[in-house]
Scaffold this motif. Structure first.
Motif, PDB file in Angstrom:
ATOM      1  N   VAL A 292       0.875  -1.165   0.000  1.00 48.95           N
ATOM      2  CA  VAL A 292       0.000   0.000   0.000  1.00 48.95           C
ATOM      3  C   VAL A 292       0.916   1.220   0.000  1.00 48.95           C
ATOM      4  O   VAL A 292       1.857   1.292   0.791  1.00 48.95           O
ATOM      5  CB  VAL A 292      -0.922   0.046   1.240  1.00 48.95           C
ATOM      6  CG1 VAL A 292      -1.777   1.301   1.212  1.00 48.95           C
ATOM      7  CG2 VAL A 292      -1.786  -1.202   1.320  1.00 48.95           C
TER       8      VAL A 292
ATOM      9  N   ALA B 138      -4.771   0.781  -3.825  1.00 45.82           N
ATOM     10  CA  ALA B 138      -4.872   0.645  -2.368  1.00 45.82           C
ATOM     11  C   ALA B 138      -6.058  -0.223  -1.990  1.00 45.82           C
ATOM     12  O   ALA B 138      -5.957  -1.080  -1.099  1.00 45.82           O
ATOM     13  CB  ALA B 138      -4.994   2.032  -1.715  1.00 45.82           C
TER      14      ALA B 138
ATOM     15  N   ARG C 130      -0.810   3.192   7.104  1.00 43.10           N
ATOM     16  CA  ARG C 130      -1.319   2.038   6.353  1.00 43.10           C
ATOM     17  C   ARG C 130      -1.835   0.965   7.305  1.00 43.10           C
ATOM     18  O   ARG C 130      -2.917   0.410   7.129  1.00 43.10           O
ATOM     19  CB  ARG C 130      -0.211   1.485   5.447  1.00 43.10           C
ATOM     20  CG  ARG C 130       0.174   2.417   4.323  1.00 43.10           C
ATOM     21  CD  ARG C 130       1.485   2.036   3.654  1.00 43.10           C
ATOM     22  NE  ARG C 130       2.643   2.409   4.461  1.00 43.10           N
ATOM     23  CZ  ARG C 130       3.902   2.331   4.026  1.00 43.10           C
ATOM     24  NH1 ARG C 130       4.149   1.883   2.799  1.00 43.10           N
ATOM     25  NH2 ARG C 130       4.905   2.704   4.786  1.00 43.10           N
TER      26      ARG C 130
END
Length: 257
Positions: free
Chosen positions: A93, A127, A155
């Motif tokens: 991510v 994402a 994240r």
């Protein structure tokens, strides 16, 4: 290595200060339906630059799978220490763009960058695909599992918030849990701010500190994007991440005691 200054039920790692159980301390966070989040199923952390003792702690906890949310350059710079019995899984991510923070002029600019990072967690297809893959693995792979990024705050913080949402924890508790990073990682933040002062000047500490903290407005930015695009977290999980009712039910069952 356990830190004896914190409650016995909270495992701390000397070499990964933002390691913690997603469920919280004690019996686990309460859910709105009267249950509790199950402890010992899912763990979150910052990068696993572990001492041999701490790697042994994770092995003793029975961690079977480690999900690394970092980018390739982050991994190459600080590869995870191997944990006996655990399979390493890369599910990238995008984090804080280095090109966006290298020339920050003031703290307000840093805050704007951080809010943009959280907005991207929700809006970017890449994402969403990564968070879908992570949650699918957490729902279907052997337990317990661990996920982490570099600092274990952004994240990783969004992933942990989603798990607590799925478990049925109220939003205020989720936000309070998210903000614990500022307490857990205070020593690491102090270290990096000292490096900022050394290399960029003492006046730059206040400029860069917002990138090393979590703030309520950061997580709220992700929630705002969820509400705008999907109407609710439930809509985001189903329509944004493509998770079906069966998988969400399996994950909720794993999350709750």
């Amino acid at each position: 290595m356990s830190d004896t200054t914190v409650p016995d039920e909270l495992v701390r790692l000397a070499s990964a200060d933002n390691f913690r159980d997603v469920a919280g301390t004690g019996p686990g966070y309460p859910t709105v339906d009267g249950g509790r989040v199950r402890r010992g199923a899912f763990f979150r952390s910052n990068e696993l630059q572990l001492s041999s003792a701490d790697a042994g702690v994770l092995a003793d906890l029975g961690v079977t799978r480690i999900h690394d949310l970092r980018g390739q350059m982050e991994i190459e710079a600080h590869p995870d220490v191997e944990v006996p019995g655990a399979v390493w899984h890369h599910v990238e991510v995008s984090g804080i763009p280095m090109e966006m923070i290298s020339g920050l002029e003031d703290a307000d600019a840093a805050v704007r960058v951080m809010r943009q990072v959280y907005d991207v967690f929700v809006r970017a297809p890449e994402a969403r695909a990564s968070y879908a893959a992570l949650l699918t693995d957490l729902a279907t792979g052997p337990l317990p599992q661990l996920f982490h990024c570099t600092a274990g705050k952004d994240r990783t913080g969004w992933a942990a918030a989603l798990l607590l949402e799925i478990a049925g924890v109220d939003r205020a508790t989720i936000m309070a849990d998210y903000l614990l990073t500022n307490t857990f990682s205070s020593a690491t933040r102090t270290k990096y701010l000292a490096l900022v002062a050394e290399h960029l000047g003492a006046e730059k500490k206040a400029v860069y500190e917002p990138t090393m903290l979590v703030e309520e407005s950061y997580l709220q930015t992700a929630y705002d994007a969820v509400d705008e695009l999907y109407g609710s977290v439930d809509g985001y999980l189903r329509d944004g991440l493509g998770l079906d009712d069966l998988l969400l039910a399996e994950l909720r069952d794993r999350l709750t005691a």
